[in-house]
Write a protein that holds these residues in place. Structure first.
Motif, mmCIF file in Angstrom:
data_model
loop_
_atom_site.group_PDB
_atom_site.id
_atom_site.type_symbol
_atom_site.label_atom_id
_atom_site.label_comp_id
_atom_site.label_asym_id
_atom_site.label_seq_id
_atom_site.Cartn_x
_atom_site.Cartn_y
_atom_site.Cartn_z
ATOM 1 N N THR A 72 31.591 29.145 58.025
ATOM 2 C CA THR A 72 32.793 29.939 57.767
ATOM 3 C C THR A 72 33.305 29.747 56.346
ATOM 4 O O THR A 72 33.791 30.693 55.720
ATOM 5 C CB THR A 72 33.900 29.566 58.772
ATOM 6 N N MET A 73 33.222 28.534 55.829
ATOM 7 C CA MET A 73 33.757 28.248 54.496
ATOM 8 C C MET A 73 32.880 28.858 53.407
ATOM 9 O O MET A 73 31.696 29.097 53.611
ATOM 10 C CB MET A 73 33.858 26.738 54.283
ATOM 11 N N GLY A 74 33.489 29.076 52.257
ATOM 12 C CA GLY A 74 32.724 29.562 51.107
ATOM 13 C C GLY A 74 33.180 30.923 50.631
ATOM 14 O O GLY A 74 33.303 31.858 51.426
ATOM 15 N N GLN A 75 33.465 31.016 49.336
ATOM 16 C CA GLN A 75 33.812 32.278 48.686
ATOM 17 C C GLN A 75 32.810 32.551 47.578
ATOM 18 O O GLN A 75 32.249 31.619 47.000
ATOM 19 C CB GLN A 75 35.222 32.213 48.093
ATOM 20 N N ILE A 76 32.580 33.823 47.278
ATOM 21 C CA ILE A 76 31.657 34.189 46.218
ATOM 22 C C ILE A 76 32.192 33.695 44.882
ATOM 23 O O ILE A 76 33.345 33.965 44.522
ATOM 24 C CB ILE A 76 31.440 35.712 46.157
ATOM 25 N N GLN A 77 31.382 32.946 44.148
ATOM 26 C CA GLN A 77 31.776 32.429 42.840
ATOM 27 C C GLN A 77 31.461 33.479 41.783
ATOM 28 O O GLN A 77 30.307 33.746 41.464
ATOM 29 C CB GLN A 77 31.040 31.120 42.536
ATOM 30 N N THR A 78 32.494 34.093 41.224
ATOM 31 C CA THR A 78 32.316 35.262 40.354
ATOM 32 C C THR A 78 32.309 34.931 38.870
ATOM 33 O O THR A 78 31.936 35.789 38.059
ATOM 34 C CB THR A 78 33.434 36.275 40.615
ATOM 35 N N PHE A 79 32.784 33.750 38.466
ATOM 36 C CA PHE A 79 32.899 33.351 37.057
ATOM 37 C C PHE A 79 33.848 34.250 36.269
ATOM 38 O O PHE A 79 33.772 34.322 35.042
ATOM 39 C CB PHE A 79 31.534 33.348 36.361
ATOM 40 N N LEU A 80 34.731 34.966 36.961
ATOM 41 C CA LEU A 80 35.674 35.844 36.257
ATOM 42 C C LEU A 80 36.729 35.016 35.547
ATOM 43 O O LEU A 80 37.101 33.937 35.983
ATOM 44 C CB LEU A 80 36.341 36.799 37.247
ATOM 45 N N LYS A 81 37.255 35.576 34.440
ATOM 46 C CA LYS A 81 38.291 34.919 33.654
ATOM 47 C C LYS A 81 39.481 35.859 33.512
ATOM 48 O O LYS A 81 39.363 37.073 33.716
ATOM 49 C CB LYS A 81 37.752 34.523 32.278
ATOM 50 N N ARG A 82 40.606 35.282 33.141
ATOM 51 C CA ARG A 82 41.841 36.063 33.063
ATOM 52 C C ARG A 82 41.742 37.262 32.120
ATOM 53 O O ARG A 82 42.227 38.354 32.464
ATOM 54 C CB ARG A 82 42.984 35.131 32.632
ATOM 55 N N PRO A 83 41.101 37.167 30.937
ATOM 56 C CA PRO A 83 41.003 38.354 30.060
ATOM 57 C C PRO A 83 40.176 39.496 30.656
ATOM 58 O O PRO A 83 40.283 40.639 30.193
ATOM 59 C CB PRO A 83 40.325 37.808 28.798
ATOM 60 N N ASP A 84 39.349 39.206 31.667
ATOM 61 C CA ASP A 84 38.536 40.273 32.274
ATOM 62 C C ASP A 84 39.404 41.353 32.891
ATOM 63 O O ASP A 84 38.963 42.498 33.056
ATOM 64 C CB ASP A 84 37.613 39.690 33.356
ATOM 65 N N LEU A 85 40.617 40.979 33.252
ATOM 66 C CA LEU A 85 41.535 41.941 33.847
ATOM 67 C C LEU A 85 41.794 43.119 32.911
ATOM 68 O O LEU A 85 42.115 44.228 33.352
ATOM 69 C CB LEU A 85 42.859 41.239 34.187
ATOM 70 N N VAL A 86 41.598 42.891 31.609
ATOM 71 C CA VAL A 86 41.796 43.946 30.613
ATOM 72 C C VAL A 86 40.462 44.474 30.086
ATOM 73 O O VAL A 86 40.215 45.691 30.093
ATOM 74 C CB VAL A 86 42.650 43.431 29.432
ATOM 75 N N PHE A 87 39.588 43.546 29.687
ATOM 76 C CA PHE A 87 38.389 43.959 28.961
ATOM 77 C C PHE A 87 37.270 44.481 29.871
ATOM 78 O O PHE A 87 36.429 45.270 29.423
ATOM 79 C CB PHE A 87 37.870 42.790 28.120
#
Length: 401
Positions: A72-87
């Motif tokens: 049940t445990m585990g989330q996809i590790q996306t490596f996203l960063k806060r600036p990605d919200l814009v760029f």
């Protein structure tokens, strides 16, 4: 497409650099030696415990709960960063290959965790059920498929807005995973296992239909990624300074009575500071609780008689070692140098708070030991007190500079 692939590789390589940079501090020679003795001791006592089991032991239930949690445990590790919200927002419709790579990377990590858990559960299953290891390997392959389904469902559950939906998703998936595992390891009628598998697949399809063609939940995915890396950075911060660590404060009003007991006088300034910091800042209190619960569960679930003394000392060592960063918690605050209190009072206050936390842990673990052996419980308290004294003089005093 090539730019998307290059972006994922760049993020993945940066992730590896960060992990390698701090892992060398976490897994130093000192910790490696402790882990070797701990794993060796647990393996020995586990083997001894297995020899005492009878066919009446509910091994399938124990394995089902363990595997249910891991599946049940585990989330996809996306490596996203806060600036990605814009760029990266203009590339939202082209990021599917990026997330697919993240999915399989996460699955690879989860594969090793599931393999380790299955390897640990296999001797228990073979001992009680008189089954073969070849059947356990087949079970492992089926659980891997179920893990893929669970990762997909955890990914789609990110789009659920309601707060209760997260817990409902977790509880339902845990129940289905545990039931599926129980049917496997209890040799239930294959139709039962098949029905649970069909329900899981149907539920996954339903999740997919709810989130199809919806925009990416950027803020939630970034928050999850920052939270995930935050756990690693806080662990590394126990061994070296990590600039990425973000301080977390929790009010915990129900513990104010502990602070109220501190006398209102100048000499108690640092005692008040470290007590309140321990109770509210970072993960110090939660670390103490987690390790105490884990140690108590190990003692109660697999009583080792006088071997429990070693378990108590190991838990106290791990807790005391990881609470030492509390000493440097306020090192960046210049106002502390203006306190009209001698430096030796600061060290004395820290050691007092540190020792009290460990003594409380020793008493709780000794109560757990007392269920199987009262003499061992008393010896655990005595050994713990001696260990803390020696640990302070041989190691802690050298670190408090």
């Amino acid at each position: 497409m090539s730019k998307i692939d290059a972006l994922w590789k760049q993020r993945f390589q940066q992730y590896l650099v960060d992990v390698r940079r701090y892992t060398k501090y976490i897994l130093n020679d000192h910790i490696k030696l402790v882990l070797i003795f701990a794993i060796g001791g647990l393996a020995y006592y586990y083997q001894q415990w297995l020899s005492t089991l009878t066919p009446a032991f509910p091994s399938a239930v124990v394995i089902a709960i363990l595997m249910g949690l891991i599946l049940t445990m585990g989330q996809i590790q996306t490596f996203l960063k806060r600036p990605d919200l814009v760029f990266l927002l203009p590339l939202e419709t082209k990021l599917q290959p990026y997330f697919i790579k993240s999915f399989w990377f996460t699955f690879t990590i989860q594969l090793y965790i599931l393999l380790f858990a299955t390897g640990a559960a296999a001797p228990l299953h073979v001992k009680v059920m008189h089954d073969s290891y070849s059947n356990v390997f087949v079970f492992f392959l089926l659980l891997l498929i179920l893990k893929v389904v669970n990762l997909g469902m955890s990914w789609w559950a990110v789009w659920f807005e309601e707060k209760w939906a997260k817990w409902t998703d977790y509880i339902v998936r845990f129940f289905l995973n545990a039931v599926f595992t129980y049917f496997l390891f209890s040799h239930a009628y294959v139709l039962f296992t098949g029905v649970v598998a069909v329900i899981m697949i149907a539920l996954a399809i339903y999740y997919r239909s709810l989130t199809k063609r919806k925009p990416i939940k950027w803020e939630k995915l970034i928050d999850l990624e920052e939270k995930r890396m935050g756990y690693f950075y806080r662990l590394a911060n126990l061994f070296t300074d990590v600039p990425q660590v973000k301080e977390r404060i929790k009010r915990r009003r129900y513990l104010d009575w502990l602070v109220a007991r501190i006398p209102f006088r100048q000499s108690a300034t640092y005692h008040y500071l470290y007590t309140r910091t321990f109770l509210r800042s970072g993960d110090y209190l939660s670390l103490l609780v987690r390790l105490t619960v884990m140690g108590g569960f190990l003692i109660v679930a697999a009583p080792f008689q006088y071997g429990n003394i070693v378990v108590v000392l190991f838990v106290v060592y791990m807790t005391g070692f990881q609470l030492l960063p509390l000493w440097k918690q306020h090192k960046q605050i210049l106002w502390l140098s203006l306190y009209p209190v001698e430096a030796k009072e600061r060290k004395k206050a820290f050691l007092d708070v540190w020792k009290k936390a460990l003594y409380v842990q020793i008493l709780v673990l000794a109560i757990a030991v007392a269920f199987s052996n009262i003499v061992a419980a008393l010896l655990s308290v005595a050994a713990g007190a001696v260990f803390i004294h020696l640990f302070v003089h041989a190691y802690v005093n050298k670190k408090l500079t």
